[in-house]
Design a protein around this motif. Sequence first.
Motif, mmCIF file in Angstrom:
data_model
loop_
_atom_site.group_PDB
_atom_site.id
_atom_site.type_symbol
_atom_site.label_atom_id
_atom_site.label_comp_id
_atom_site.label_asym_id
_atom_site.label_seq_id
_atom_site.Cartn_x
_atom_site.Cartn_y
_atom_site.Cartn_z
ATOM 1 N N GLU A 76 7.641 -84.796 25.650
ATOM 2 C CA GLU A 76 7.052 -85.601 27.138
ATOM 3 C C GLU A 76 6.823 -84.566 28.081
ATOM 4 N N GLY A 77 5.541 -84.427 28.982
ATOM 5 C CA GLY A 77 5.567 -83.398 29.676
ATOM 6 C C GLY A 77 4.768 -83.550 30.727
ATOM 7 N N LYS A 78 4.561 -82.519 31.526
ATOM 8 C CA LYS A 78 3.652 -82.434 32.943
ATOM 9 C C LYS A 78 2.721 -81.538 32.751
ATOM 10 N N THR A 79 1.381 -81.673 32.678
ATOM 11 C CA THR A 79 0.475 -80.780 32.515
ATOM 12 C C THR A 79 -0.454 -80.495 33.665
ATOM 13 N N MET A 80 -0.635 -79.297 34.182
ATOM 14 C CA MET A 80 -1.184 -78.804 35.143
ATOM 15 C C MET A 80 -2.096 -77.579 34.808
ATOM 16 N N GLU A 81 -3.393 -77.492 35.542
ATOM 17 C CA GLU A 81 -4.273 -76.485 35.522
ATOM 18 C C GLU A 81 -3.739 -75.469 36.217
ATOM 19 N N ILE A 82 -3.571 -74.131 35.683
ATOM 20 C CA ILE A 82 -3.171 -72.979 36.537
ATOM 21 C C ILE A 82 -4.214 -71.821 36.472
ATOM 22 N N VAL A 83 -4.081 -71.182 37.581
ATOM 23 C CA VAL A 83 -5.016 -69.716 38.106
ATOM 24 C C VAL A 83 -3.945 -68.730 37.951
ATOM 25 N N ASP A 84 -4.381 -67.481 37.382
ATOM 26 C CA ASP A 84 -3.841 -66.387 37.436
ATOM 27 C C ASP A 84 -3.738 -65.843 38.988
ATOM 28 N N THR A 85 -2.691 -64.966 39.208
ATOM 29 C CA THR A 85 -2.717 -64.606 40.715
ATOM 30 C C THR A 85 -3.940 -63.637 41.078
ATOM 31 N N ASP A 86 -4.313 -63.004 39.985
ATOM 32 C CA ASP A 86 -5.596 -62.088 40.282
ATOM 33 C C ASP A 86 -6.878 -62.985 40.816
ATOM 34 N N SER A 87 -6.849 -63.891 39.960
ATOM 35 C CA SER A 87 -7.976 -64.966 40.223
ATOM 36 C C SER A 87 -7.782 -65.742 41.669
ATOM 37 N N PHE A 88 -6.471 -66.087 41.918
ATOM 38 C CA PHE A 88 -6.202 -66.762 43.082
ATOM 39 C C PHE A 88 -6.542 -65.937 44.320
ATOM 40 N N ALA A 89 -6.110 -64.630 44.242
ATOM 41 C CA ALA A 89 -6.376 -63.545 45.386
ATOM 42 C C ALA A 89 -7.933 -63.491 45.384
ATOM 43 N N ASP A 90 -8.765 -63.442 44.555
ATOM 44 C CA ASP A 90 -10.277 -63.600 44.803
ATOM 45 C C ASP A 90 -10.864 -64.792 45.466
ATOM 46 N N LEU A 91 -10.154 -66.011 45.014
ATOM 47 C CA LEU A 91 -10.530 -67.205 45.778
ATOM 48 C C LEU A 91 -10.131 -67.089 47.335
ATOM 49 N N VAL A 92 -9.006 -66.443 47.560
ATOM 50 C CA VAL A 92 -8.442 -66.374 48.992
ATOM 51 C C VAL A 92 -9.544 -65.288 49.735
ATOM 52 N N ASP A 93 -10.070 -64.520 49.071
ATOM 53 C CA ASP A 93 -10.657 -63.303 49.777
ATOM 54 C C ASP A 93 -12.223 -63.829 49.985
ATOM 55 N N GLU A 94 -12.420 -64.957 49.351
ATOM 56 C CA GLU A 94 -13.695 -65.557 49.496
ATOM 57 C C GLU A 94 -13.639 -66.715 50.729
ATOM 58 N N ILE A 95 -12.540 -66.828 51.204
ATOM 59 C CA ILE A 95 -12.462 -67.791 52.423
ATOM 60 C C ILE A 95 -12.628 -67.048 53.831
#
Length: 95
Positions: A76-95
Motif C-alpha cells: 500500500e502506498g502513496k504515489t506522487m510526481e517529483i521534480v529534482d531540485t535543479d529542475s525546480f530551480a529552473d521553474l522558479v527562475d522562469e517566474i
Amino acid sequence: MPTYATLVDIVDREVQNAQELTSIWGEIKTEFEEHNSELRHSYAVLGECDFLIIFEAADREAAFKSALTLHRHGLEGKTMEIVDTDSFADLVDEI
C-alpha cells in the motif's frame, strides 16, 4: 520521463520473512518495465513508512499502472510526481 515517488506501508502485508519481501523487487521491476516504467531506486525507511520507491514512467497512465502493480503485490502506498531540485530551480527562475 517524469519521475515518481511512492511511500510504501506494509502494515497489512503478511510477510513470512525478510527474504520473501526482498524477493518481490525483481518481479516488480519486471512488471514496471512491461508498463513502460523503470524502477530507479528502492529504500528501506525508518519512520512512518516502510519503503520509498523511485521510478520513472513514460506518462501518467504508465505511472498509474506501476502504482497498481505495487498494490497488487500487497504494498500500500502513496504515489506522487517529483521534480529534482535543479529542475525546480529552473521553474522558479522562469517566474
